[in-house]
Scaffold this motif. Structure first.
Motif, PDB file in Angstrom:
ATOM      1  N   TRP A  32       0.827  -1.203   0.000  1.00  0.00           N
ATOM      2  CA  TRP A  32       0.000   0.000   0.000  1.00  0.00           C
ATOM      3  C   TRP A  32       0.867   1.260   0.000  1.00  0.00           C
ATOM      4  CZ3 TRP A  32       0.214   3.655   3.867  1.00  0.00           C
ATOM      5  CH2 TRP A  32      -0.706   4.703   3.750  1.00  0.00           C
ATOM      6  N   ALA A  34      -2.036   8.341   5.111  1.00  0.00           N
ATOM      7  CA  ALA A  34      -2.184   8.241   3.656  1.00  0.00           C
ATOM      8  C   ALA A  34      -2.165   9.611   2.998  1.00  0.00           C
ATOM      9  CB  ALA A  34      -3.487   7.511   3.319  1.00  0.00           C
ATOM     10  N   THR A  85       1.749   7.500  -6.186  1.00  0.00           N
ATOM     11  CA  THR A  85       0.483   8.137  -6.572  1.00  0.00           C
ATOM     12  C   THR A  85      -0.304   7.280  -7.544  1.00  0.00           C
ATOM     13  OG1 THR A  85       1.401   9.447  -8.407  1.00  0.00           O
ATOM     14  CG2 THR A  85       1.505  10.424  -6.209  1.00  0.00           C
ATOM     15  N   ARG A 120      -5.710   6.824   7.582  1.00  0.00           N
ATOM     16  CA  ARG A 120      -6.071   7.738   6.490  1.00  0.00           C
ATOM     17  C   ARG A 120      -5.284   9.040   6.581  1.00  0.00           C
ATOM     18  NH1 ARG A 120     -12.659   6.653   6.365  1.00  0.00           N
ATOM     19  NH2 ARG A 120     -12.518   4.599   5.344  1.00  0.00           N
ATOM     20  N   MET A 125       0.617  10.844   0.262  1.00  0.00           N
ATOM     21  CA  MET A 125       0.255  11.305  -1.091  1.00  0.00           C
ATOM     22  C   MET A 125       0.959  12.613  -1.420  1.00  0.00           C
ATOM     23  SD  MET A 125      -3.846  10.584  -1.079  1.00  0.00           S
ATOM     24  CE  MET A 125      -4.492   8.975  -0.586  1.00  0.00           C
ATOM     25  N   THR A 136      -6.744  -0.596   1.475  1.00  0.00           N
ATOM     26  CA  THR A 136      -6.888   0.804   1.868  1.00  0.00           C
ATOM     27  C   THR A 136      -7.027   0.902   3.380  1.00  0.00           C
ATOM     28  OG1 THR A 136      -9.285   0.674   1.561  1.00  0.00           O
ATOM     29  CG2 THR A 136      -7.979   1.501  -0.298  1.00  0.00           C
ATOM     30  N   GLY A 146      -2.288   4.319  -6.474  1.00  0.00           N
ATOM     31  CA  GLY A 146      -3.538   4.096  -5.780  1.00  0.00           C
ATOM     32  C   GLY A 146      -4.388   2.994  -6.390  1.00  0.00           C
ATOM     33  N   THR A 191       0.930   4.189  -2.808  1.00  0.00           N
ATOM     34  CA  THR A 191       0.546   5.545  -2.407  1.00  0.00           C
ATOM     35  C   THR A 191       1.639   6.549  -2.738  1.00  0.00           C
ATOM     36  OG1 THR A 191      -0.798   4.641  -0.612  1.00  0.00           O
ATOM     37  CG2 THR A 191      -0.214   6.963  -0.483  1.00  0.00           C
TER      38      THR A 191
END
Length: 227
Positions: free
Chosen positions: A162, A186, A169, A183, A190, A176, A171, A166
């Motif tokens: 993951w 995350a 970029t 989050r 990003m 998730t 995705g 991420t």
């Protein structure tokens, strides 16, 4: 826009002297953090030792920050305003490689000729930053996600996959984060991924443009090896 204040000689000497120790300290911080998260079966004394090393590493960064504030002569508030990235590093020492920003700024100021070693250094720092932050992000997400209700990130391998997707970029969305902390991490990754990709591609493109511009502007008959 106001210029950044000049770095006093004493602070500059301190920065150069502490660069390697602080980099090693950030790696110790990351290693002990990883052991505490992944070492589920470690005995209590080993986990306590890792925790002690983690706090000791943090203390080194805090002491360095206080010394730099004193040597700068700016005062705490002005120092924070002009050295925001250094302040973030004190909060999270494993983010120290993000000082690639200062190196990238030096590259942008050199327009006279292509400096391959400096551009290569920027790309190397960006790659190291991506690797360290990807690993740290994977650890943090795994710590909060692997036993959360409805989680899809169940193993550290899932978390690493993951993190790679991420930072790049891409995705894919096959795994998730579902927790608020996952989050939040995350979102940060990003933004970092976009910044690192921009630094690498921008530096390489600038070097190529400057190199070909010099070749195009060279007078006819003037060979690259001519004296």
């Amino acid at each position: 826009m106001r210029d950044r204040p000049l770095i006093p000689p004493a602070q500059d000497r301190w920065d150069r002297w502490m660069e390697t120790p602080l980099t090693v300290t950030s790696l110790v911080f990351l290693a002990t953090y990883a052991v505490r998260i992944l070492g589920h079966d470690l005995p209590g004394f080993a986990r306590d030792l890792c925790l002690a090393l983690t706090y000791a590493s943090w203390t080194v960064f805090l002491v360095d920050y206080v010394v730099r504030v004193r040597l700068s002569g700016l005062g705490l508030l002005r120092f924070v305003r002009h050295h925001l990235l250094d302040t973030v590093v004190v909060i999270l020492p494993l983010l120290r490689p993000l000082r690639v920003v200062s190196v990238y700024d030096r590259v942008q100021r050199r327009h006279d000729k292509p400096r391959l070693t400096l551009y290569a250094r920027v790309m190397a720092y960006a790659g190291m930053t991506a690797s360290l932050l990807g690993f740290a992000g994977a650890l943090t997400v795994y710590a909060y996600e692997h036993d959360a209700p409805g989680a899809t990130i169940l193993t550290f391998g899932d978390s690493v996959w993951w993190a790679c997707a991420t930072l790049a970029t891409v995705g894919y969305g096959d795994v998730t984060p579902v927790t608020p902390m996952g989050r939040l991490v995350a979102v940060g990754m990003m933004g970092v991924g976009l910044a690192l990709l921009g630094a690498v591609t921008g530096s390489f493109s600038s070097w190529l443009i400057q190199a070909f511009t010099r070749d195009d502007e060279r007078p006819p008959g003037d060979s690259p090896g001519a004296s």
